[in-house]
Design an enzyme around this catalytic site. Structure first.
Site, PDB file in Angstrom:
ATOM      1  N   LYS A 113      -5.954  -5.692   3.861  1.00 54.82           N
ATOM      2  CA  LYS A 113      -6.852  -4.573   3.538  1.00 54.82           C
ATOM      3  C   LYS A 113      -7.856  -4.965   2.448  1.00 54.82           C
ATOM      4  O   LYS A 113      -7.488  -5.517   1.419  1.00 54.82           O
ATOM      5  CB  LYS A 113      -5.996  -3.383   3.080  1.00 54.82           C
ATOM      6  CG  LYS A 113      -6.786  -2.159   2.633  1.00 54.82           C
ATOM      7  CD  LYS A 113      -5.829  -1.004   2.373  1.00 54.82           C
ATOM      8  CE  LYS A 113      -6.516   0.200   1.750  1.00 54.82           C
ATOM      9  NZ  LYS A 113      -5.601   1.351   1.592  1.00 54.82           N
ATOM     10  N   ASP A 120      -0.268  -0.769  -4.815  1.00 52.19           N
ATOM     11  CA  ASP A 120      -1.590  -0.371  -5.310  1.00 52.19           C
ATOM     12  C   ASP A 120      -1.567   0.967  -6.029  1.00 52.19           C
ATOM     13  O   ASP A 120      -2.475   1.293  -6.787  1.00 52.19           O
ATOM     14  CB  ASP A 120      -2.613  -0.341  -4.171  1.00 52.19           C
ATOM     15  CG  ASP A 120      -2.293   0.706  -3.103  1.00 52.19           C
ATOM     16  OD1 ASP A 120      -1.145   1.163  -3.021  1.00 52.19           O
ATOM     17  OD2 ASP A 120      -3.216   1.053  -2.339  1.00 52.19           O
ATOM     18  N   ASN A 121      -0.537   1.765  -5.794  1.00 44.23           N
ATOM     19  CA  ASN A 121      -0.354   3.053  -6.471  1.00 44.23           C
ATOM     20  C   ASN A 121       1.054   3.533  -6.130  1.00 44.23           C
ATOM     21  O   ASN A 121       1.801   2.856  -5.414  1.00 44.23           O
ATOM     22  CB  ASN A 121      -1.395   4.092  -6.043  1.00 44.23           C
ATOM     23  CG  ASN A 121      -1.646   4.160  -4.560  1.00 44.23           C
ATOM     24  OD1 ASN A 121      -2.714   3.787  -4.067  1.00 44.23           O
ATOM     25  ND2 ASN A 121      -0.677   4.637  -3.803  1.00 44.23           N
ATOM     26  N   ASP A 132       0.844  -1.201   0.000  1.00 39.89           N
ATOM     27  CA  ASP A 132       0.000   0.000   0.000  1.00 39.89           C
ATOM     28  C   ASP A 132       0.876   1.246   0.000  1.00 39.89           C
ATOM     29  O   ASP A 132       1.666   1.455   0.929  1.00 39.89           O
ATOM     30  CB  ASP A 132      -0.899  -0.015   1.242  1.00 39.89           C
ATOM     31  CG  ASP A 132      -2.092   0.904   1.117  1.00 39.89           C
ATOM     32  OD1 ASP A 132      -2.023   1.867   0.332  1.00 39.89           O
ATOM     33  OD2 ASP A 132      -3.105   0.672   1.803  1.00 39.89           O
ATOM     34  N   ASP A 133       0.760   2.068  -1.049  1.00 42.96           N
ATOM     35  CA  ASP A 133       1.493   3.334  -1.152  1.00 42.96           C
ATOM     36  C   ASP A 133       3.004   3.138  -1.251  1.00 42.96           C
ATOM     37  O   ASP A 133       3.774   3.989  -0.808  1.00 42.96           O
ATOM     38  CB  ASP A 133       1.189   4.256   0.038  1.00 42.96           C
ATOM     39  CG  ASP A 133      -0.220   4.812   0.017  1.00 42.96           C
ATOM     40  OD1 ASP A 133      -0.979   4.480  -0.908  1.00 42.96           O
ATOM     41  OD2 ASP A 133      -0.565   5.580   0.933  1.00 42.96           O
ATOM     42  N   LYS A 183       1.336   9.081  -5.757  1.00 40.60           N
ATOM     43  CA  LYS A 183      -0.059   8.743  -5.488  1.00 40.60           C
ATOM     44  C   LYS A 183      -0.978   9.906  -5.857  1.00 40.60           C
ATOM     45  O   LYS A 183      -0.689  11.060  -5.567  1.00 40.60           O
ATOM     46  CB  LYS A 183      -0.206   8.407  -4.000  1.00 40.60           C
ATOM     47  CG  LYS A 183      -1.609   8.042  -3.558  1.00 40.60           C
ATOM     48  CD  LYS A 183      -1.620   7.671  -2.084  1.00 40.60           C
ATOM     49  CE  LYS A 183      -3.022   7.279  -1.625  1.00 40.60           C
ATOM     50  NZ  LYS A 183      -3.020   6.850  -0.208  1.00 40.60           N
ATOM     51  N   CYS A 190      -6.000   3.717  -4.174  1.00 44.08           N
ATOM     52  CA  CYS A 190      -6.152   2.315  -3.778  1.00 44.08           C
ATOM     53  C   CYS A 190      -7.475   1.631  -4.122  1.00 44.08           C
ATOM     54  O   CYS A 190      -7.469   0.555  -4.705  1.00 44.08           O
ATOM     55  CB  CYS A 190      -5.839   2.156  -2.302  1.00 44.08           C
ATOM     56  SG  CYS A 190      -6.456   3.431  -1.240  1.00 44.08           S
ATOM     57  N   HIS A 250       1.148   2.516   4.100  1.00 39.00           N
ATOM     58  CA  HIS A 250       0.164   3.595   4.204  1.00 39.00           C
ATOM     59  C   HIS A 250       0.337   4.332   5.534  1.00 39.00           C
ATOM     60  O   HIS A 250       0.780   3.759   6.525  1.00 39.00           O
ATOM     61  CB  HIS A 250      -1.235   2.973   4.116  1.00 39.00           C
ATOM     62  CG  HIS A 250      -2.349   3.938   3.884  1.00 39.00           C
ATOM     63  ND1 HIS A 250      -2.771   4.835   4.833  1.00 39.00           N
ATOM     64  CD2 HIS A 250      -3.150   4.128   2.806  1.00 39.00           C
ATOM     65  CE1 HIS A 250      -3.788   5.539   4.352  1.00 39.00           C
ATOM     66  NE2 HIS A 250      -4.033   5.139   3.117  1.00 39.00           N
ATOM     67  N   HIS A 295     -11.143  -2.653   1.423  1.00 39.81           N
ATOM     68  CA  HIS A 295     -11.349  -1.339   0.812  1.00 39.81           C
ATOM     69  C   HIS A 295     -12.115  -1.379  -0.506  1.00 39.81           C
ATOM     70  O   HIS A 295     -11.858  -0.604  -1.422  1.00 39.81           O
ATOM     71  CB  HIS A 295     -10.013  -0.629   0.628  1.00 39.81           C
ATOM     72  CG  HIS A 295     -10.134   0.869   0.695  1.00 39.81           C
ATOM     73  ND1 HIS A 295      -9.129   1.725   0.289  1.00 39.81           N
ATOM     74  CD2 HIS A 295     -11.154   1.664   1.110  1.00 39.81           C
ATOM     75  CE1 HIS A 295      -9.511   2.979   0.455  1.00 39.81           C
ATOM     76  NE2 HIS A 295     -10.743   2.966   0.960  1.00 39.81           N
TER      77      HIS A 295
END
Length: 568
Positions: A140, A296-297, A48-49, A318, A86, A237, A142
């Site tokens: 996660k 995810d990004n 994540d991130d 992001k 995300c 994140h 989401h």
């Protein structure tokens, strides 16, 4: 390496070399023929991130020995693209469809908002179960949680351990004072159980998710059927926090405290992935398992105060349509199916559903238990492109089309498209719009927070992957052709799925836990939003106001106080 001299005096003649290569090719084929006829286990790991330069295998500054080893033994995907934030990436991954076709094209699903990935989308676990896979989700989610129907077990997973929302405290597992850590499963009578994990207060999430994945692998070693594990780490994140033992390993060579914490967060995830691969080896499952790793990004370099992530040499991060926002550090590892290499094939996150479908069906040799119905897929099967180092099965993809402003992002409608070597951005590609070097590097000429002041941008991504030269004025025919493509894609876009936060979702009504509140309280109908891109989007020239340009400059210097207001 073969000697370049082809004379009769060379150690190996050209003819002999060809024979040797043919022999090696046959040997390799024979060595792996057994596995070509087996359904592989699949583990998809999503960070994540995570920025492009936040891992060792992209020459990043963080120590990631386990990821480095897997990347070295596998195929590094140099052009693996995701969405810029995300929820859209997760929805595109699971459905094989662009966010413009699922209503996820604008921002993310914030806590308490009653929407998610539409229920009429067929997603990866539902496909794989038709080929007798067991399916497991960790970390996660989401993709919606306002009703049980949007949660993992009602969408094809056999079990889930993790959290439904988009962010939380790593130790207390709370968001807005509400607990969101649960073990979901079906009991021996087939009854759904949602077990809230109060007992894990104080345990660091990356360690918990790694341990759960190891537990799954150990439990699956005697299972005859293949398995699919979707492991979506919370790392890295915000909020940036990690046990001290990980920080200590950087105390001697990273002086800035926040940079040390960030690097330690990446290392904790890397350690967990190392434990997962050890479990695969111990159980004898490694030889028939495929691992895909991605973010995810891009790394979050905007509205964070102190920038600790880096997407360099790519631009932005992001929320941006630039490469730094959508080009992920990625690899695929499959010991008996892939030889170590790098693939420059253009791959989009929507491609993994059809690729996994192809692998599960042994390239169509196996038929599903029941007919599988999906909406038209935007993804394509990329297995041969990856395994045989062939050109990609796609020549273009939609980066995104978003008609509304984004917090800490673009201020006007924007759209992006990649076609072959070309990339067109209309509106605003950021912010973030600059180049953010890894910590410790300060010798760059580029202004890392330069304003975004061009309305139409065209880049040759092969020649200029850092997006430093806007050549839209030199290639007007390319601009027009790609604009027409964006128009055509926009004609297929569905309305935004976004809905405003519902006060009834407040965790205080559910013993300070996050629950699918609309299955517990009467639902208040909310009209969906509709939109169309304004005609101004397609005009030539700069359509940005001075206020828009100034915003893109100021957004680079957001204060630490802004961190808690962004997607958390």
């Amino acid at each position: 390496m073969l000697h370049p001299d082809r004379s009769s005096n060379s150690r190996m003649t050209h003819y002999q070399a060809v024979l040797l290569l043919c022999f090696l090719g046959v040997s390799y084929s024979l060595q792996n023929s057994d596995y070509a006829e087996k359904q592989p286990n699949i583990i998809y790991i999503l960070s994540d991130d995570l920025g492009h330069s936040d891992v060792g295998f992209t020459n990043g500054f963080v120590e990631t020995p386990n990821l480095n080893r897997l990347a070295k033994e596998g195929v590094v995907l140099t052009q693996n693209y995701v969405q810029q934030v995300c929820s859209p990436t997760r929805g595109a991954l699971m459905s094989g469809r662009y966010p413009i076709h699922t209503g996820l094209q604008h921002e993310v699903i914030y806590p308490g908002e009653p929407w998610g990935l539409p229920l009429d989308e067929t997603i990866i676990p539902q496909v794989l179960k038709e080929y007798n896979y067991s399916t497991h989700a960790v970390g996660k989610w989401h993709m919606g949680m306002h009703k049980w129907a949007f949660t993992p077990l009602y969408r094809g997973f056999d079990d889930f351990f993790g959290y439904y929302l988009g962010g939380q405290n790593y130790d207390s597992h709370r968001n807005e004072k509400g607990l969101d850590l649960r073990s979901d499963y079906f009991d021996e009578n087939g009854k759904f159980v949602d077990e809230l994990r109060w007992d894990l207060d104080g345990r660091y999430s990356a360690e918990l998710y790694s341990e759960r994945t190891v537990e799954l692998i150990n439990g699956l070693k005697s299972q005859k059927n293949p398995f699919f594990i979707y492991l979506a780490y919370q790392s890295v994140h915000a909020p940036h926090m990690v046990p001290q033992r990980y920080i200590d390993q950087y105390s001697s060579h990273i002086t800035d405290e926040k940079e040390r914490v960030f690097a330690a967060m990446v290392s904790s995830m890397d350690e967990g992935i190392g434990n997962i691969t050890k479990a695969l080896e111990y159980t004898g499952l490694a030889d028939n398992t495929i691992i895909v790793f991605s973010s995810d990004n891009g790394g979050n370099v905007n509205c964070v105060g102190k920038v600790t992530s880096s997407n360099y040499p790519y631009r932005g991060g992001k929320r941006a349509l630039y490469e730094g926002g959508v080009r992920s550090p990625s690899f695929i590892w499959a010991r008996n199916r892939l030889s170590p290499s790098r693939s420059d094939a253009m791959i989009h996150v929507t491609d993994w559903l059809p690729t996994f479908w192809s692998l599960a069906s042994l390239q169509g040799k196996l038929k599903p238990n029941n007919p599988i119905k999906t909406k038209p897929l935007d993804g394509v099967d990329q297995w041969l492109a990856i395994s045989e180092n062939l050109p990609s099965n796609r020549t273009e993809f939609v980066i995104n089309i978003d008609p509304k402003p984004v917090m800490c992002g673009h201020r006007v409608p924007h759209a992006g498209l990649r076609w072959k070597e070309w990339k067109l951005i209309i509106g605003q590609g950021g912010p973030p719009s600059g180049w953010y070097p890894a910590p410790g590097l300060s010798d760059l000429d580029q202004n890392p927070c330069g304003p975004h002041d061009s309305y139409i941008e065209l880049y040759n991504i092969i020649e200029d992957p850092s997006e430093t030269r806007n050549v839209s004025d030199k290639f007007p025919d390319i601009v027009k052709m790609l604009t027409d493509k964006i128009r055509a894609y926009n004609a297929t876009a569905v309305p935004l799925g976004n809905k405003k936060k519902d006060p009834a979702s407040n965790p205080k009504y559910f013993n300070y836990t996050w629950m699918p509140w609309l299955d517990m309280v009467p639902e208040v109908p909310v009209e969906p939003e509709t939109y169309s891109l304004t005609k101004e989007l397609w005009l030539d020239g700069n359509q940005l106001s001075e206020e828009d340009i100034e915003f893109s400059r100021d957004a680079c210097f957001a204060s630490d106080a802004d961190v808690n207001s962004v997607e958390f």
